[in-house]
Design a protein around this motif. Sequence first.
Motif, PDB file in Angstrom:
ATOM      1  N   PRO A 138     -21.894 -41.820  21.846  1.00 40.96           N
ATOM      2  CA  PRO A 138     -21.840 -41.691  23.372  1.00 40.96           C
ATOM      3  C   PRO A 138     -21.726 -40.011  23.734  1.00 40.96           C
ATOM      4  N   GLN A 139     -21.698 -39.162  22.771  1.00 41.46           N
ATOM      5  CA  GLN A 139     -21.600 -37.913  23.030  1.00 41.46           C
ATOM      6  C   GLN A 139     -23.034 -37.393  23.395  1.00 41.46           C
ATOM      7  N   PHE A 140     -24.106 -38.179  23.550  1.00 48.78           N
ATOM      8  CA  PHE A 140     -25.305 -37.715  23.864  1.00 48.78           C
ATOM      9  C   PHE A 140     -25.675 -37.739  25.422  1.00 48.78           C
ATOM     10  N   GLY A 141     -26.219 -36.516  25.931  1.00 47.95           N
ATOM     11  CA  GLY A 141     -26.570 -36.956  27.308  1.00 47.95           C
ATOM     12  C   GLY A 141     -28.024 -36.580  27.537  1.00 47.95           C
ATOM     13  N   ALA A 142     -28.544 -36.615  28.815  1.00 46.04           N
ATOM     14  CA  ALA A 142     -29.748 -36.515  29.305  1.00 46.04           C
ATOM     15  C   ALA A 142     -30.327 -34.915  28.869  1.00 46.04           C
ATOM     16  N   ALA A 143     -31.516 -34.572  28.209  1.00 51.02           N
ATOM     17  CA  ALA A 143     -32.406 -33.583  27.883  1.00 51.02           C
ATOM     18  C   ALA A 143     -33.622 -33.683  28.254  1.00 51.02           C
ATOM     19  N   PRO A 144     -34.283 -33.375  29.440  1.00 53.59           N
ATOM     20  CA  PRO A 144     -35.546 -33.561  29.829  1.00 53.59           C
ATOM     21  C   PRO A 144     -36.904 -33.087  28.846  1.00 53.59           C
ATOM     22  N   ALA A 145     -36.403 -32.022  28.111  1.00 53.89           N
ATOM     23  CA  ALA A 145     -37.540 -31.372  27.329  1.00 53.89           C
ATOM     24  C   ALA A 145     -37.505 -31.866  25.863  1.00 53.89           C
ATOM     25  N   CYS A 146     -36.757 -32.949  25.431  1.00 57.99           N
ATOM     26  CA  CYS A 146     -36.592 -33.413  24.236  1.00 57.99           C
ATOM     27  C   CYS A 146     -37.097 -34.918  24.135  1.00 57.99           C
ATOM     28  N   GLU A 147     -38.161 -35.400  23.184  1.00 58.61           N
ATOM     29  CA  GLU A 147     -38.722 -36.604  23.305  1.00 58.61           C
ATOM     30  C   GLU A 147     -37.821 -37.528  23.402  1.00 58.61           C
ATOM     31  N   SER A 148     -36.573 -37.638  22.887  1.00 64.53           N
ATOM     32  CA  SER A 148     -35.686 -38.606  22.900  1.00 64.53           C
ATOM     33  C   SER A 148     -35.041 -38.708  24.387  1.00 64.53           C
ATOM     34  N   GLY A 149     -35.068 -37.485  25.037  1.00 62.81           N
ATOM     35  CA  GLY A 149     -34.280 -37.349  26.236  1.00 62.81           C
ATOM     36  C   GLY A 149     -32.785 -37.337  26.120  1.00 62.81           C
ATOM     37  N   GLN A 150     -32.398 -36.985  24.835  1.00 62.89           N
ATOM     38  CA  GLN A 150     -30.872 -37.281  24.583  1.00 62.89           C
ATOM     39  C   GLN A 150     -30.638 -36.097  23.682  1.00 62.89           C
ATOM     40  N   SER A 151     -29.523 -35.429  24.376  1.00 64.58           N
ATOM     41  CA  SER A 151     -29.078 -34.020  23.436  1.00 64.58           C
ATOM     42  C   SER A 151     -27.590 -34.166  23.308  1.00 64.58           C
ATOM     43  N   TRP A 152     -27.142 -33.708  22.240  1.00 68.24           N
ATOM     44  CA  TRP A 152     -25.853 -33.783  21.520  1.00 68.24           C
ATOM     45  C   TRP A 152     -24.955 -32.881  22.469  1.00 68.24           C
ATOM     46  N   LYS A 153     -24.041 -33.455  23.173  1.00 69.48           N
ATOM     47  CA  LYS A 153     -23.134 -32.786  24.226  1.00 69.48           C
ATOM     48  C   LYS A 153     -21.585 -32.599  23.568  1.00 69.48           C
ATOM     49  N   GLY A 154     -21.527 -33.307  22.248  1.00 64.39           N
ATOM     50  CA  GLY A 154     -20.142 -33.668  21.687  1.00 64.39           C
ATOM     51  C   GLY A 154     -19.520 -32.160  20.921  1.00 64.39           C
ATOM     52  N   GLY A 155     -20.182 -31.206  20.682  1.00 66.31           N
ATOM     53  CA  GLY A 155     -19.490 -30.307  19.961  1.00 66.31           C
ATOM     54  C   GLY A 155     -19.453 -30.587  18.570  1.00 66.31           C
ATOM     55  N   THR A 156     -18.290 -30.179  18.154  1.00 70.24           N
ATOM     56  CA  THR A 156     -17.952 -30.539  16.664  1.00 70.24           C
ATOM     57  C   THR A 156     -17.089 -31.740  16.602  1.00 70.24           C
ATOM     58  N   VAL A 157     -17.085 -32.718  17.380  1.00 70.19           N
ATOM     59  CA  VAL A 157     -16.205 -33.866  17.456  1.00 70.19           C
ATOM     60  C   VAL A 157     -16.988 -34.558  16.071  1.00 70.19           C
ATOM     61  N   GLU A 158     -16.007 -35.264  15.346  1.00 70.49           N
ATOM     62  CA  GLU A 158     -16.231 -35.633  14.109  1.00 70.49           C
ATOM     63  C   GLU A 158     -17.414 -36.885  14.403  1.00 70.49           C
ATOM     64  N   ASN A 159     -18.591 -36.872  14.060  1.00 71.53           N
ATOM     65  CA  ASN A 159     -19.572 -37.930  13.878  1.00 71.53           C
ATOM     66  C   ASN A 159     -20.891 -37.538  13.182  1.00 71.53           C
ATOM     67  N   GLU A 160     -21.312 -38.686  12.480  1.00 72.98           N
ATOM     68  CA  GLU A 160     -22.367 -38.568  11.704  1.00 72.98           C
ATOM     69  C   GLU A 160     -23.718 -38.082  12.336  1.00 72.98           C
ATOM     70  N   GLN A 161     -23.718 -38.317  13.715  1.00 70.51           N
ATOM     71  CA  GLN A 161     -24.925 -37.806  14.487  1.00 70.51           C
ATOM     72  C   GLN A 161     -24.596 -36.701  15.123  1.00 70.51           C
ATOM     73  N   MET A 162     -23.711 -35.702  14.645  1.00 71.66           N
ATOM     74  CA  MET A 162     -23.358 -34.320  15.318  1.00 71.66           C
ATOM     75  C   MET A 162     -24.472 -33.436  15.223  1.00 71.66           C
ATOM     76  N   ASN A 163     -24.658 -32.721  16.304  1.00 69.10           N
ATOM     77  CA  ASN A 163     -25.521 -31.338  16.408  1.00 69.10           C
ATOM     78  C   ASN A 163     -26.815 -31.502  15.498  1.00 69.10           C
ATOM     79  N   PRO A 164     -27.526 -32.486  15.913  1.00 70.80           N
ATOM     80  CA  PRO A 164     -28.934 -32.761  15.420  1.00 70.80           C
ATOM     81  C   PRO A 164     -29.670 -31.276  15.480  1.00 70.80           C
ATOM     82  N   GLY A 165     -30.465 -31.036  14.577  1.00 66.95           N
ATOM     83  CA  GLY A 165     -31.284 -29.612  14.564  1.00 66.95           C
ATOM     84  C   GLY A 165     -30.511 -28.313  14.017  1.00 66.95           C
ATOM     85  N   PHE A 166     -29.238 -28.437  14.237  1.00 72.65           N
ATOM     86  CA  PHE A 166     -28.444 -27.259  14.005  1.00 72.65           C
ATOM     87  C   PHE A 166     -28.293 -27.125  12.082  1.00 72.65           C
TER      88      PHE A 166
END
Length: 182
Positions: free
Chosen positions: A25-53
Motif C-alpha cells: 500500500p506504500q506505493f502511489g501514483a507516478a506518471p513517468a514510471c511504466e507501472s505508474g506506481q512509485s514507493w512513498k513508504g520511506g524506510t518502512v520495513e517491506n520487501e518491496q521498499m525503495n525499488p531502484g535504490f
Amino acid sequence: MRAPLIVLSSLVLFTCGQAPGTLAPQFGAAPACESGQSWKGGTVENEQMNPGFACRSCHLGQNFQGQNPNGQPEPDKAFFFMGTAYSVPNEADLCAAAGVPSDAVVEILDTNDVVKLTLPINAAGNFRSLSTTATVPVPYKARVKANGKVNAMAAAQTNGDCNTCHTAAGLEGAPGRVLFPQ
Ligand code: HEC
Ligand code: HEC
C-alpha cells in the motif's frame, strides 16, 4: 488520484513479507514510471521498499547518491545480493517494476557458469539473498531468467549491491537497470 494497484500472479518461491503478487500500500501514483506506481513508504520495513535504490549501501548506513541522508544503518539486513529488475532500461528511482513475469528470478553463478543462488523477484521488481555474506565464490556472475529466456551480465562482479551500477542512467559501464529478458 491513485492509480489502480497492479495485481500479478504469485511467486511460489517468495516466502517473506506480504503477499508476493501485489504491490504494497506504500506505493502511489507516478506518471513517468511504466507501472505508474512509485514507493512513498520511506524506510518502512517491506520487501518491496525503495525499488531502484542501492539497497545494501543504505542498509550499511552509506549515503549512495543522497539516498540515506541520515546514515541510518540496518546491518542485519544488508544482504550481500540486493537489487531491482525492470522491463524498462532507464526507470526512475522508487518506480515499481511493470509486468514482472511470474517466474522471474535472478540467478547468481560462479565464474564457471554454475548456478549457486536463485533469488525470487517480487511484484516491485526487488530481489535479495538471505545472508549478509556472499556464501558463493566472488567474483560472481548474474543473470535474470523469466519465461524460459535469460538476460545475462557478461562480466563477473565483486559487489552484490546491483543498483549501485544499475542506476536509472547506469554507472561503471552498466547500460541502466537490470532488465528482464526481452
Ligand atoms: C534509504 C535506506 C534504504 C534503502 C535504499 C533500502 N532499504 Fe531496506 N531497509 C531499510 C531500513 C531502515 C530497514 C528496517 C526497517 C525497520 O526495521 O522498520 C529496511 C528493511 C528491509 C528489509 C527487511 C524487511 C522485513 O520484513 O524484515 C528488506 C527485505 C529490505 N529492507 C529490502 C530492501 C531492498 C530489496 C532494497 C532495494 C531495492 C532496500 N531494502 C533499500 C532501509 C533501506
Ligand atoms: C560494478 C558494477 C556492476 C554491478 C555491481 C552489477 N552489474 Fe550488472 N552490469 C554491469 C555492466 C558494466 C554491464 C554491461 C556489460 C556486461 O554485461 O558485463 C551489466 C549488465 C548486466 C545485465 C545485462 C544488461 C542489463 O542491463 O540487463 C544484467 C542482467 C545484470 N548486469 C545483472 C546484474 C545483477 C543481478 C547484479 C547484482 C547481483 C549486477 N548486475 C551487478 C555492471 C554491474
